[in-house]
Structure formats: structure tokens, C-alpha cells
Motif scaffolding. Structure first.
Motif, PDB file in Angstrom:
ATOM      1  N   LEU A  69       0.824  -1.209   0.000  1.00 26.68           N
ATOM      2  CA  LEU A  69       0.000   0.000   0.000  1.00 26.68           C
ATOM      3  C   LEU A  69       0.858   1.258   0.000  1.00 26.68           C
ATOM      4  CD1 LEU A  69      -2.875  -0.915   2.495  1.00 26.68           C
ATOM      5  CD2 LEU A  69      -2.880  -1.052  -0.003  1.00 26.68           C
ATOM      6  N   SER A  70       2.070   1.175   0.534  1.00 28.43           N
ATOM      7  CA  SER A  70       2.943   2.353   0.560  1.00 28.43           C
ATOM      8  C   SER A  70       3.314   2.807  -0.847  1.00 28.43           C
ATOM      9  CB  SER A  70       4.214   2.055   1.369  1.00 28.43           C
ATOM     10  OG  SER A  70       5.098   1.207   0.634  1.00 28.43           O
ATOM     11  N   LYS A  71       3.170   1.925  -1.820  1.00 32.85           N
ATOM     12  CA  LYS A  71       3.490   2.259  -3.202  1.00 32.85           C
ATOM     13  C   LYS A  71       2.319   2.915  -3.932  1.00 32.85           C
ATOM     14  CE  LYS A  71       6.707  -1.635  -3.287  1.00 32.85           C
ATOM     15  NZ  LYS A  71       6.973  -3.000  -3.806  1.00 32.85           N
ATOM     16  N   SER A  72       1.187   3.016  -3.233  1.00 39.84           N
ATOM     17  CA  SER A  72       0.002   3.643  -3.821  1.00 39.84           C
ATOM     18  C   SER A  72       0.065   5.153  -3.644  1.00 39.84           C
ATOM     19  CB  SER A  72      -1.257   3.096  -3.150  1.00 39.84           C
ATOM     20  OG  SER A  72      -2.420   3.734  -3.660  1.00 39.84           O
ATOM     21  N   ASP A  73      -0.533   5.884  -4.592  1.00 39.69           N
ATOM     22  CA  ASP A  73      -0.606   7.339  -4.471  1.00 39.69           C
ATOM     23  C   ASP A  73      -1.780   7.783  -3.605  1.00 39.69           C
ATOM     24  OD1 ASP A  73       1.588   8.210  -6.303  1.00 39.69           O
ATOM     25  OD2 ASP A  73       0.410   7.041  -7.735  1.00 39.69           O
ATOM     26  N   LEU A  74      -2.774   6.914  -3.450  1.00 36.36           N
ATOM     27  CA  LEU A  74      -3.938   7.216  -2.620  1.00 36.36           C
ATOM     28  C   LEU A  74      -4.656   5.910  -2.316  1.00 36.36           C
ATOM     29  CD1 LEU A  74      -6.006   9.256  -1.367  1.00 36.36           C
ATOM     30  CD2 LEU A  74      -7.155   9.240  -3.618  1.00 36.36           C
ATOM     31  N   VAL A  75      -4.934   5.666  -1.031  1.00 35.74           N
ATOM     32  CA  VAL A  75      -5.683   4.474  -0.630  1.00 35.74           C
ATOM     33  C   VAL A  75      -7.025   4.930  -0.067  1.00 35.74           C
ATOM     34  CG1 VAL A  75      -5.718   2.372   0.742  1.00 35.74           C
ATOM     35  CG2 VAL A  75      -3.532   3.274  -0.077  1.00 35.74           C
ATOM     36  N   ILE A  76      -8.102   4.541  -0.726  1.00 35.25           N
ATOM     37  CA  ILE A  76      -9.456   4.924  -0.313  1.00 35.25           C
ATOM     38  C   ILE A  76     -10.083   3.758   0.440  1.00 35.25           C
ATOM     39  CG2 ILE A  76     -11.751   5.606  -1.097  1.00 35.25           C
ATOM     40  CD1 ILE A  76     -10.410   6.862  -3.554  1.00 35.25           C
ATOM     41  N   PHE A  77     -10.347   3.958   1.717  1.00 33.88           N
ATOM     42  CA  PHE A  77     -11.012   2.944   2.535  1.00 33.88           C
ATOM     43  C   PHE A  77     -12.511   3.227   2.528  1.00 33.88           C
ATOM     44  CE2 PHE A  77      -6.696   2.708   4.043  1.00 33.88           C
ATOM     45  CZ  PHE A  77      -6.515   1.389   4.422  1.00 33.88           C
ATOM     46  N   LYS A  78     -13.279   2.252   2.106  1.00 31.56           N
ATOM     47  CA  LYS A  78     -14.718   2.422   1.988  1.00 31.56           C
ATOM     48  C   LYS A  78     -15.444   1.885   3.229  1.00 31.56           C
ATOM     49  CE  LYS A  78     -16.893   3.740  -0.616  1.00 31.56           C
ATOM     50  NZ  LYS A  78     -17.735   2.931  -1.510  1.00 31.56           N
ATOM     51  N   GLY A  79     -16.433   2.633   3.684  1.00 26.22           N
ATOM     52  CA  GLY A  79     -17.401   2.085   4.602  1.00 26.22           C
ATOM     53  C   GLY A  79     -17.083   2.133   6.084  1.00 26.22           C
ATOM     54  N   ASP A  80     -18.059   1.661   6.842  1.00 25.06           N
ATOM     55  CA  ASP A  80     -18.028   1.788   8.296  1.00 25.06           C
ATOM     56  C   ASP A  80     -17.018   0.851   8.948  1.00 25.06           C
ATOM     57  OD1 ASP A  80     -19.671   3.226  10.477  1.00 25.06           O
ATOM     58  OD2 ASP A  80     -19.630   1.171  11.206  1.00 25.06           O
ATOM     59  N   LEU A  81     -16.986  -0.413   8.545  1.00 24.04           N
ATOM     60  CA  LEU A  81     -16.070  -1.364   9.173  1.00 24.04           C
ATOM     61  C   LEU A  81     -14.614  -0.950   8.951  1.00 24.04           C
ATOM     62  CD1 LEU A  81     -15.396  -3.965  10.665  1.00 24.04           C
ATOM     63  CD2 LEU A  81     -15.595  -5.189   8.488  1.00 24.04           C
ATOM     64  N   ASN A  82     -14.273  -0.583   7.726  1.00 23.10           N
ATOM     65  CA  ASN A  82     -12.903  -0.145   7.465  1.00 23.10           C
ATOM     66  C   ASN A  82     -12.555   1.093   8.282  1.00 23.10           C
ATOM     67  OD1 ASN A  82     -11.975  -2.120   5.625  1.00 23.10           O
ATOM     68  ND2 ASN A  82     -13.092  -1.147   3.951  1.00 23.10           N
ATOM     69  N   HIS A  83     -13.518   1.994   8.461  1.00 25.62           N
ATOM     70  CA  HIS A  83     -13.270   3.181   9.275  1.00 25.62           C
ATOM     71  C   HIS A  83     -13.054   2.797  10.739  1.00 25.62           C
ATOM     72  CE1 HIS A  83     -13.550   7.579   9.920  1.00 25.62           C
ATOM     73  NE2 HIS A  83     -14.024   7.246  11.104  1.00 25.62           N
ATOM     74  N   ARG A  84     -13.836   1.852  11.231  1.00 22.18           N
ATOM     75  CA  ARG A  84     -13.653   1.384  12.610  1.00 22.18           C
ATOM     76  C   ARG A  84     -12.256   0.785  12.794  1.00 22.18           C
ATOM     77  NH1 ARG A  84     -18.355  -2.753  13.491  1.00 22.18           N
ATOM     78  NH2 ARG A  84     -17.301  -3.026  15.513  1.00 22.18           N
ATOM     79  N   LYS A  85     -11.802   0.031  11.804  1.00 25.32           N
ATOM     80  CA  LYS A  85     -10.479  -0.580  11.917  1.00 25.32           C
ATOM     81  C   LYS A  85      -9.359   0.457  11.771  1.00 25.32           C
ATOM     82  CE  LYS A  85     -11.063  -5.448  11.113  1.00 25.32           C
ATOM     83  NZ  LYS A  85     -10.339  -6.627  10.632  1.00 25.32           N
ATOM     84  N   LEU A  86      -9.587   1.484  10.982  1.00 22.35           N
ATOM     85  CA  LEU A  86      -8.602   2.557  10.857  1.00 22.35           C
ATOM     86  C   LEU A  86      -8.432   3.295  12.188  1.00 22.35           C
ATOM     87  CD1 LEU A  86      -9.457   4.178   7.395  1.00 22.35           C
ATOM     88  CD2 LEU A  86      -7.217   3.292   8.061  1.00 22.35           C
ATOM     89  N   THR A  87      -9.538   3.546  12.885  1.00 18.44           N
ATOM     90  CA  THR A  87      -9.544   4.405  14.071  1.00 18.44           C
ATOM     91  C   THR A  87      -9.506   3.630  15.379  1.00 18.44           C
ATOM     92  OG1 THR A  87     -11.961   4.459  14.075  1.00 18.44           O
ATOM     93  CG2 THR A  87     -10.833   6.193  12.827  1.00 18.44           C
ATOM     94  N   TYR A  88      -9.291   2.330  15.332  1.00 15.74           N
ATOM     95  CA  TYR A  88      -9.240   1.457  16.525  1.00 15.74           C
ATOM     96  C   TYR A  88     -10.595   1.330  17.213  1.00 15.74           C
ATOM     97  CZ  TYR A  88      -5.469  -1.200  18.782  1.00 15.74           C
ATOM     98  OH  TYR A  88      -4.609  -2.199  19.178  1.00 15.74           O
TER      99      TYR A  88
END
Length: 509
Positions: free
Chosen positions: A405-424
Motif C-alpha cells: 500500500l505504501s506504493k500507492s498514491d492514494l488508498v481509499i477505505f470504503k465504509g463503516d467497518l474499514n473506518h472502525r479498523k482505521l480508528t481502533y
């Protein structure tokens, strides 16, 4: 020693000391967020939401929603069972049903979390390490909600993965297909607009074309955002009219919903993708990754958005990240991905559609399939996405994925579950900045730019007021007073962006 007898232990009197000469007790608050060294899956940066918290959506989920979802899943398998004639397959599927019933009983009775059976899946070691280190003696209700909910879906996978004939069975597939087939109005609203390749007006100036591109980007970002409304784990008994209302993609509807984006970084997001086009050597943009959420209509919206990004030169390659097996009812699997593209080209999902509508949908599907053949669209399914770890742990537990993912120019996380995992998934203040909330995904060397497109459907909410539109704490507290339940209604959303540390060398201890 002076004092009076308080109680007996084994017949031996225990006296209570008089502490009249010591300082009074002080009332003080625990300081949050926790220091990095004290953060772990059972102790997130701020207090975790747990199933026994009666004030939280975690309580409703663990106590009611998950047993209901399991019950519907059992009904689906029984329907399949009743269509079988081969005895070996019938007996094997009956055992799957028995394991599902046992899981439902464990969930209802708040059983302890046991290790995952080794079913050959790549995530078993990660699951059992996390259980052993952090969740021994924990049950479905007192473990952090995020982990307990993910664990339930992993156990549901186990019900089939250890079977002889049914290891790839998806108990949610019928629901996902049915919901998409009832999304015809919104599907054709988009397909009739985008079935033909996108072209800019050659008679316009470059400045006017760029402005047109910006406006279309902002509208499609909203389409991609609100497509998340159709989450089958929440909309168990939704009518067709209610689904259509949620999926409205008209211009007036989008203008109306933008005021409900409580943390809105869309303007900066546009600048990021615009610069990808400007700074690329051939003017074809950069690499953009989508960490997918729901199948069906939301995936369809994601693909419309990704198609536009390619055709407009804002992106050159799109990576789509899905789940390896059925997950959280409606999350995208490889089967869902292939089903969508093939049903658009060959399917008969919309019998009442006009010939023109069917042809437009087919052309759109053919173009998308061509992107896959050319390697411009790449679908991947790393095991880490189906673990109980939050994305704070990605760098440590899935270093290969973090490096990718570090090689990506932008990583778009979709939705509620992914947001919960991003923010602990913890009780951070409403005004907490997105960079702080996602921790190592923003601060680690090489962390990519991260965008969260999230319709709010659970307790954790951060980044409010981050676009200069008021004090975040005041915004959240006002909604708490005036609209109880606003955090689970799906009425509100956030579009949050972290700049990360792209370009820096990724290192691992």
C-alpha cells in the motif's frame, strides 16, 4: 489498633482501620489517549466499545443483530439443504448447520472466545496469536466489540471451511444478489450516463475542462460515499422503496446530502488526484487503491468511480482489495466481484428494463472486464483484511501488505467497518484529527495518503469540524442532544484525508 468489627472470614474478626488522618480521596479522570506502549487490541488509545455497554450500538449488535443475522444465515443453508439429493452432501451440510446453531448458542450465552480451528486458511495463526495474547478469558460481550464481531464472522467461516463439500459456501450470497437486483433505478441512473467512454469538450479551454472535471469528481465522490448506505447487516428487512430512497443519485439529492458530511476533506481530495494527473509523466495519473466494503450496489458505485478516474487520466491503475471469504454479511468477495461484472454483461437481473438500459449496462460491464484483462484493474484479497486486528497493527502483522500500500498514491477505505479498523473503534473525542485517530497508518514512514469514505453507522466518530466548519465537539454534542441515534442512522458521513508520509523508506524493526 482501634476500630469496629466489619465482617468475619472463617470466623476470624476483621477490623476496619480509621483513616481520619490521611488525605481525602481525589476524583480524577484517566488521561487519554493511552501512550503508544500501553496500546494493544484489548486496550485501544481511547476506551473500547464493548458488548456489555448498554448505551452503545455494540450492545445492540452483540445482543440482537448478530443472533438475528446468524438465524437468517441458517435459514439460507436450510433452503440449500432442501434442494439437495446427494446423501453425502446432505450429511455434510447438516453438520455445517449444527455448527452454526452451536455458534448462535455460544453468542447468545456469552461464551468464552476459543481458538480458531486450523482449517488451512492463511489467517489462523494471526487469529490464535491475538486470542492467546490479549483475549484469554474474554467472552463475546466483554471483549472489544470490533474484535468480538469479527471473531463471530471468522467462526461462521469455520462452520463451512472444515466441511468436505461446502468450504466455499457463502450464506449471504443470495441476499447480496437480491439487493442488487432491486437497485434498478439507481443502477440505470449511472449506467445510462457512463456507458459511453468519457470525453471532455474539445471546444472548452483547458481551465474550463479542469473545472468540469472537478465538479464531476466531487459528485462521483458523493455517489461512491452514499452507495455505502445499502449495508445488508443493517437493512435486514428493508423494502424496495426504502432501498431506492437510499440509493438516489440525482443531482438535487447529492446537493442535499452534502450538508450531512460532518468532516469534509473533498476539496483537498480533489487537489490530490488532480496533482496525480499533472505530475505523471504521461498525464495518465497514478495508482489508486480501494479497500472495498459492500458488494452489490456499493461495489457498482465504486466501479463507476474507478472507471471515471481511469478515463479522466486522474488514475492509471486501480487496485481493489476484497475479502477472502464471506465477511460481515455484505462485504465483497472475489465471487461477488466476478458475479457483478458477468451479470452486467450476461445476466437477466432486470427483466423490466428497456433494451437501451440493458445494452448500456452491458457496454459498461464489457469495458470493466477489459480493464481487468489489461491489468488496469487489479483485484486482490490479502488474508489480513479478515483478521481481528485493526489497521494500526498492519505494519507489524502484515508488513507485506503495508509495503504494498505504501506504493500507492492514494488508498481509499470504503465504509463503516474499514473506518472502525482505521480508528481502533474506540471512544475518541469527536474533534480528534483523522491523522491522530489512525495512528501508524498516518505516522509511519512510507504511510500512503489515506482517505476514508464512510457513512456513519456505529459509535466511533472522529474528524468533526476538521474542514473548518465549526467546533467538532460542539457539532457532535448537539447531535447527541437533538438526534439520539444519529451515529447509527446512516444519515451522516465523513470524507477524511490523511497526507501520510509517502515517499519515505518503509522500515521494519
Amino acid at each position: 489498633m482501634t476500630g469496629s468489627v466489619k465482617f468475619d472470614i472463617g470466623g476470624v474478626p476483621v477490623k476496619r482501620l480509621k483513616l481520619s488522618n490521611l488525605p481525602a480521596k481525589h476524583d480524577f479522570k484517566v488521561v487519554y489517549p493511552r501512550t503508544p506502549g500501553s496500546i494493544d487490541p484489548n486496550n485501544p488509545p481511547w476506551p473500547a466499545f464493548r458488548g456489555y455497554h448498554t448505551y452503545s450500538f455494540a450492545n445492540a449488535t452483540m445482543g440482537h443483530r448478530l443472533p438475528t443475522i446468524l438465524g437468517k444465515a441458517i435459514d439460507d443453508v436450510v433452503q440449500t439443504l432442501n434442494e439437495l439429493s446427494d446423501e453425502d452432501m446432505i450429511v455434510d451440510l447438516v453438520k455445517c448447520i449444527e455448527r452454526m446453531a452451536s455458534l448462535k448458542e455460544e453468542l447468545t450465552e456469552h461464551a468464552l472466545l476459543r481458538p480458531i480451528v486450523d482449517d488451512g486458511e492463511a489467517d489462523v495463526a494471526l487469529w490464535n496469536k491475538e486470542i492467546a495474547k490479549y483475549f484469554r478469558g474474554k467472552d463475546f460481550m466483554n471483549a472489544p466489540w470490533l474484535f468480538a464481531e469479527a471473531y463471530k464472522y471468522r467462526r461462521l467461516r469455520e462452520c463451512f471451511s472444515i466441511s468436505k463439500h461446502w468450504s466455499t459456501y457463502d450464506v449471504f450470497f443470495r441476499q447480496k444478489c437480491d439487493t442488487f437486483s432491486r437497485s434498478n433505478d439507481a443502477v440505470f441512473e449511472l449506467s445510462t450516463r457512463f456507458c459511453e467512454p468519457f470525453k471532455q469538450d474539445s471546444k472548452q479551454s483547458s481551465a474550463d475542462n479542469l473545472e468540469s472535471l472537478r465538479l464531476m469528481f466531487l459528485e462521483l465522490t458523493q455517489v461512491c460515499l452514499w452507495g455505502n448506505s445499502t449495508d445488508l447487516s443493517l437493512l435486514i428487512n428493508m423494502t424496495e422503496d426504502q432501498i431506492k430512497a437510499l440509493q438516489s443519485t440525482g443531482g438535487e439529492a447529492l446537493a442535499e446530502t452534502e450538508k450531512n458530511i460532518l468532516g469534509n476533506h473533498m476539496a483537498r481530495l480533489w487537489e490530490v488526484v488532480r496533482d496525480l494527473k499533472r505530475d505523471s509523466l504521461d498525464g495518465t495519473g497514478g495508482r489508486i487503491d480501494f479497500v472495498l466494503d459492500n458488494a452489490g450496489f456499493e461495489l457498482y458505485c465504486d466501479c463507476v468511480y474507478a472507471d471515471f478516474l481511469l478515463q479522466s487520466g486522474l488514475a492509471s491503475t486501480i487496485y481493489f482489495h476484497g475479502k477472502r471469504y464471506p465477511w460481515f454479511v455484505s462485504d465483497v468477495t472475489k465471487k461477488d466481484w466476478e458475479w457483478l461484472l458477468n451479470s452486467m454483461v450476461y445476466g437477466q437481473l432486470f427483466p423490466k428494463a428497456t433494451a437501451q438500459e440493458k445494452e448500456g449496462l452491458k457496454r459498461l460491464g464489457l469495458r470493466w472486464k477489459k480493464y481487468v484483462q489489461e491489468g488496469r484493474w487489479v483485484y486482490e484479497q490479502h488474508p489480513f483484511w479478515c483478521t481481528g486486528y485493526t489497521f494500526w497493527e498492519m505494519r507489524n502483522e502484515a508488513p507485506d501488505l503495508f509495503l504494498h500500500l505504501s506504493k500507492s498514491d492514494l488508498v481509499i477505505f470504503k465504509g463503516d467497518l474499514n473506518h472502525r479498523k482505521l480508528t481502533y473503534d474506540c471512544a475518541a473525542p469527536y474533534a480528534t484529527s483523522f491523522d491522530v485517530a489512525i495512528g501508524p497508518m498516518a505516522s509511519s514512514p512510507g504511510a500512503p495518503r489515506v482517505c476514508s469514505l464512510r457513512t456513519i453507522k456505529s459509535d466511533v466518530v472522529v474528524g468533526l469540524g476538521s474542514a473548518g466548519d465549526g467546533d467538532g465537539e460542539e457539532v457532535g454534542e448537539k447531535l447527541d442532544r437533538e438526534e439520539p441515534g444519529w451515529k447509527i442512522s446512516g444519515k451522516y458521513a465523513v470524507v477524511l484525508l490523511s497526507e501520510g508520509r509517502p515517499g519515505e523508506e518503509v522500515t521494519f524493526a
